[in-house]
Design a protein around this motif. Structure first.
Motif, PDB file in Angstrom:
ATOM      1  N   SER A 131     -27.828  25.758  56.141  1.00 53.91           N
ATOM      2  CA  SER A 131     -28.312  24.774  57.249  1.00 53.91           C
ATOM      3  C   SER A 131     -29.310  25.668  58.250  1.00 53.91           C
ATOM      4  N   ILE A 132     -29.172  26.916  58.242  1.00 54.95           N
ATOM      5  CA  ILE A 132     -30.331  27.632  58.967  1.00 54.95           C
ATOM      6  C   ILE A 132     -31.526  27.601  58.500  1.00 54.95           C
ATOM      7  N   TYR A 133     -31.513  28.254  57.003  1.00 52.42           N
ATOM      8  CA  TYR A 133     -32.808  28.115  56.316  1.00 52.42           C
ATOM      9  C   TYR A 133     -33.363  26.703  55.987  1.00 52.42           C
ATOM     10  N   SER A 134     -32.642  25.661  56.206  1.00 49.30           N
ATOM     11  CA  SER A 134     -33.352  24.442  55.909  1.00 49.30           C
ATOM     12  C   SER A 134     -34.080  23.799  57.156  1.00 49.30           C
ATOM     13  N   GLU A 135     -33.874  24.521  58.164  1.00 48.68           N
ATOM     14  CA  GLU A 135     -34.486  23.558  59.410  1.00 48.68           C
ATOM     15  C   GLU A 135     -36.067  23.514  59.148  1.00 48.68           C
ATOM     16  N   ASN A 136     -36.351  22.762  59.732  1.00 50.25           N
ATOM     17  CA  ASN A 136     -38.126  22.323  59.858  1.00 50.25           C
ATOM     18  C   ASN A 136     -38.513  22.562  58.282  1.00 50.25           C
ATOM     19  N   LYS A 137     -37.644  22.386  57.289  1.00 52.53           N
ATOM     20  CA  LYS A 137     -38.337  22.379  56.141  1.00 52.53           C
ATOM     21  C   LYS A 137     -38.796  20.934  55.502  1.00 52.53           C
ATOM     22  N   SER A 138     -39.335  20.844  54.341  1.00 47.89           N
ATOM     23  CA  SER A 138     -40.062  19.517  53.869  1.00 47.89           C
ATOM     24  C   SER A 138     -38.954  18.458  53.311  1.00 47.89           C
ATOM     25  N   TYR A 139     -37.597  19.112  53.072  1.00 47.27           N
ATOM     26  CA  TYR A 139     -36.555  18.359  52.531  1.00 47.27           C
ATOM     27  C   TYR A 139     -35.318  18.070  53.550  1.00 47.27           C
ATOM     28  N   GLY A 195     -42.086  16.697  37.714  1.00 47.51           N
ATOM     29  CA  GLY A 195     -42.340  16.268  38.872  1.00 47.51           C
ATOM     30  C   GLY A 195     -41.286  16.611  40.045  1.00 47.51           C
ATOM     31  N   ALA A 196     -41.472  16.065  41.140  1.00 50.77           N
ATOM     32  CA  ALA A 196     -40.504  16.240  42.359  1.00 50.77           C
ATOM     33  C   ALA A 196     -39.331  15.416  42.209  1.00 50.77           C
ATOM     34  N   PRO A 197     -38.115  16.079  42.103  1.00 49.67           N
ATOM     35  CA  PRO A 197     -37.042  15.124  42.297  1.00 49.67           C
ATOM     36  C   PRO A 197     -36.654  14.816  43.517  1.00 49.67           C
ATOM     37  N   ASP A 198     -36.149  13.415  43.548  1.00 49.52           N
ATOM     38  CA  ASP A 198     -35.719  12.813  44.632  1.00 49.52           C
ATOM     39  C   ASP A 198     -34.456  13.779  45.466  1.00 49.52           C
ATOM     40  N   TRP A 199     -33.669  14.313  44.388  1.00 52.53           N
ATOM     41  CA  TRP A 199     -32.426  14.868  44.872  1.00 52.53           C
ATOM     42  C   TRP A 199     -32.238  16.215  44.236  1.00 52.53           C
ATOM     43  N   ALA A 200     -32.323  17.296  44.774  1.00 53.87           N
ATOM     44  CA  ALA A 200     -31.869  18.618  44.142  1.00 53.87           C
ATOM     45  C   ALA A 200     -30.423  19.195  44.338  1.00 53.87           C
ATOM     46  N   ILE A 201     -29.634  19.143  43.328  1.00 51.55           N
ATOM     47  CA  ILE A 201     -28.426  19.687  43.577  1.00 51.55           C
ATOM     48  C   ILE A 201     -28.349  21.174  43.232  1.00 51.55           C
ATOM     49  N   MET A 202     -28.308  21.985  44.082  1.00 53.40           N
ATOM     50  CA  MET A 202     -28.501  23.496  43.742  1.00 53.40           C
ATOM     51  C   MET A 202     -27.373  24.263  44.310  1.00 53.40           C
ATOM     52  N   GLU A 203     -27.137  25.441  43.070  1.00 51.39           N
ATOM     53  CA  GLU A 203     -26.174  26.257  43.197  1.00 51.39           C
ATOM     54  C   GLU A 203     -26.558  27.146  44.919  1.00 51.39           C
ATOM     55  N   CYS A 204     -25.442  27.375  45.467  1.00 52.77           N
ATOM     56  CA  CYS A 204     -25.556  28.182  46.438  1.00 52.77           C
ATOM     57  C   CYS A 204     -24.113  28.843  47.263  1.00 52.77           C
ATOM     58  N   ALA A 255     -36.693  27.737  46.727  1.00 56.47           N
ATOM     59  CA  ALA A 255     -36.576  27.027  45.306  1.00 56.47           C
ATOM     60  C   ALA A 255     -36.683  25.490  45.453  1.00 56.47           C
ATOM     61  N   THR A 256     -35.901  25.253  46.551  1.00 56.29           N
ATOM     62  CA  THR A 256     -35.920  23.545  46.741  1.00 56.29           C
ATOM     63  C   THR A 256     -37.356  22.994  47.329  1.00 56.29           C
ATOM     64  N   GLU A 257     -38.030  24.127  48.044  1.00 55.39           N
ATOM     65  CA  GLU A 257     -39.558  23.704  48.400  1.00 55.39           C
ATOM     66  C   GLU A 257     -40.158  23.778  47.349  1.00 55.39           C
ATOM     67  N   GLU A 258     -40.277  24.822  46.401  1.00 54.70           N
ATOM     68  CA  GLU A 258     -40.989  24.805  45.084  1.00 54.70           C
ATOM     69  C   GLU A 258     -40.832  23.439  44.134  1.00 54.70           C
ATOM     70  N   LEU A 259     -39.614  23.099  44.359  1.00 53.58           N
ATOM     71  CA  LEU A 259     -39.503  21.788  43.610  1.00 53.58           C
ATOM     72  C   LEU A 259     -39.789  20.684  44.195  1.00 53.58           C
ATOM     73  N   HIS A 260     -40.170  20.773  45.398  1.00 48.97           N
ATOM     74  CA  HIS A 260     -40.814  19.762  46.222  1.00 48.97           C
ATOM     75  C   HIS A 260     -39.708  18.587  46.292  1.00 48.97           C
ATOM     76  N   ALA A 261     -38.501  18.898  46.322  1.00 46.42           N
ATOM     77  CA  ALA A 261     -37.490  17.865  46.429  1.00 46.42           C
ATOM     78  C   ALA A 261     -37.347  17.305  47.821  1.00 46.42           C
ATOM     79  N   ARG A 262     -36.996  15.906  47.801  1.00 44.96           N
ATOM     80  CA  ARG A 262     -36.803  15.373  48.956  1.00 44.96           C
ATOM     81  C   ARG A 262     -35.628  15.491  49.843  1.00 44.96           C
TER      82      ARG A 262
END
Length: 366
Positions: A330-338, A269-278, A298-305
């Motif tokens: 920060s740039i790549y996360s603009e206007n994303k679902s999370y 299922g979709a995690p409320d929080w994704a803690i991702m290596e970056c 990957a965060t979008e594919e997880l459907h993380a919030r």
């Protein structure tokens, strides 16, 4: 001269052998532990394997070339000159019923969820290598010690590389930790360091641990490697999916991008929080460390919030500027679902507070 050279090489070999026997390097699995490893479907031809084999070095690059660049080329801003800002949160006084994350820099973080306390990949020694003159923590980032932590119910280990499994920290935490959850084989390190067998829970991919009714820890795959000496792949690398009655959290561990994120969403299922290596990435070794744009994908594919990134802002293990992972994600996360969270080291992330704001604290730091 030939005799002298042979003697010098022999002495160097003996010195290396003796140095590698130090406890910091851990232990290889043997006996019953080795038998369990050898029965795993992911252990083939004498070592653990990724689900899909890919060369560590991207086509068009070479290991020797990347080592040469790192040693002899100048890469600007690889580490900050000034201390990084941080906050010293009193974790000993944190109420058990508060759902929270406190990030300690790099991949170390404290997670309290549903009254259960987790600690992931703790490194509090100020270094990411057991070698003299090895990688050291940035100024201002190494403000926590084992003494600052409350009792830990589950210490999670993604894999046994030095920047995730720190000997000094593991020894200091031994009496505070009820259980260690790690990949098959990694328990050999902890046993050598004085942990009791009943403290150690070793898991393969796609297994689970019941924390309490309605609260399950799943161990999932990653695309990476392991090893603390010259022998590689003798313990398994993991990612973790925590499913509590009211919230779920995914921790990626280290690993390059592949199709597993879609599968993890389908399976858990979709995690409320994704803690991702970056962080500590490079186009040359993107098979084992995700690039920032791949983290966003990957965060979008997880459907993380919500997304919180780790593996940056404490140690220099790559060629990019120290601040680049935060700047790019920060740039790549603009206007994303999370929603992207960018806490300072030690800042409390309130998992249930969707209105909590985070500053771009890395700006204007030299």
């Amino acid at each position: 001269m030939m005799i002298v050279l042979i003697v010098l090489v022999a002495l160097l070999g003996i010195a290396t052998y003796c140095y590698m026997k130090r406890p910091q390097f851990g232990a290889l699995p043997e006996g019953a532990r080795l038998a369990v490893i050898q029965s795993s479907p992911h252990f083939k031809d004498g070592r653990f394997r990724n689900l899909v084999e890919m060369p560590v070095i991207t086509k068009g690059y070479s290991m020797t070339g990347e080592i040469y660049k790192t040693l002899f080329r100048n890469f600007p801003d690889r580490e900050p000159i000034n201390p990084l800002p941080s906050i010293k949160t009193d974790l000993l006084a944190a109420p058990r019923d508060s759902d929270m994350i406190v990030w300690f820099g790099h991949s170390s973080f404290f997670l309290q969820l549903g009254g259960v306390r987790f600690l992931a990949d703790p490194v509090f020694s100020g270094k990411a290598s057991p070698l003299p003159g090895g990688v050291r923590a940035y100024k201002g980032t190494d403000i926590y010690t084992a003494a600052d932590l409350p009792g830990i119910d589950y210490m999670l280990l993604s894999h046994d590389h030095y920047d995730h499994l720190d000997y000094e920290t593991a020894v200091a935490l031994k009496d505070k930790v009820k259980h260690v959850v790690c990949g098959l084989g990694a328990g050999a390190h902890y046993e050598r360091w004085g942990y009791k067998p009943e403290q150690i829970i070793e898991k393969d991919w796609d297994q689970q641990l019941e924390i309490q009714p309605g609260f399950t820890l799943f161990t999932a795959s990653a695309h990476h490697d392991s090893g603390r000496g010259f022998t590689r792949g003798q313990s398994l690398w993991l990612s973790f999916f925590l499913r509590a009655p009211h919230m779920s959290v995914y921790y990626s561990g280290d690993g390059g991008y592949d199709a597993r994120f879609k599968k993890i969403f389908q399976q858990y299922g979709a995690p409320d929080w994704a803690i991702m290596e970056c962080g500590q990435y490079n186009e040359a070794w993107r098979s084992v460390h995700e690039l920032p744009e791949e983290v966003a994908k990957a965060t979008e594919e997880l459907h993380a919030r919500n997304l919180l990134t780790v593996h940056h802002s404490k140690f220099t293990l790559a060629q990019h500027p120290w601040y680049e992972p935060l700047e790019k994600i920060s740039i790549y996360s603009e206007n994303k679902s999370y929603r992207l969270a960018t806490p300072m080291i030690g800042e409390t992330v309130r998992l249930n507070d969707h209105s909590q704001k985070f500053a771009q604290w890395w700006k204007n730091i030299q």
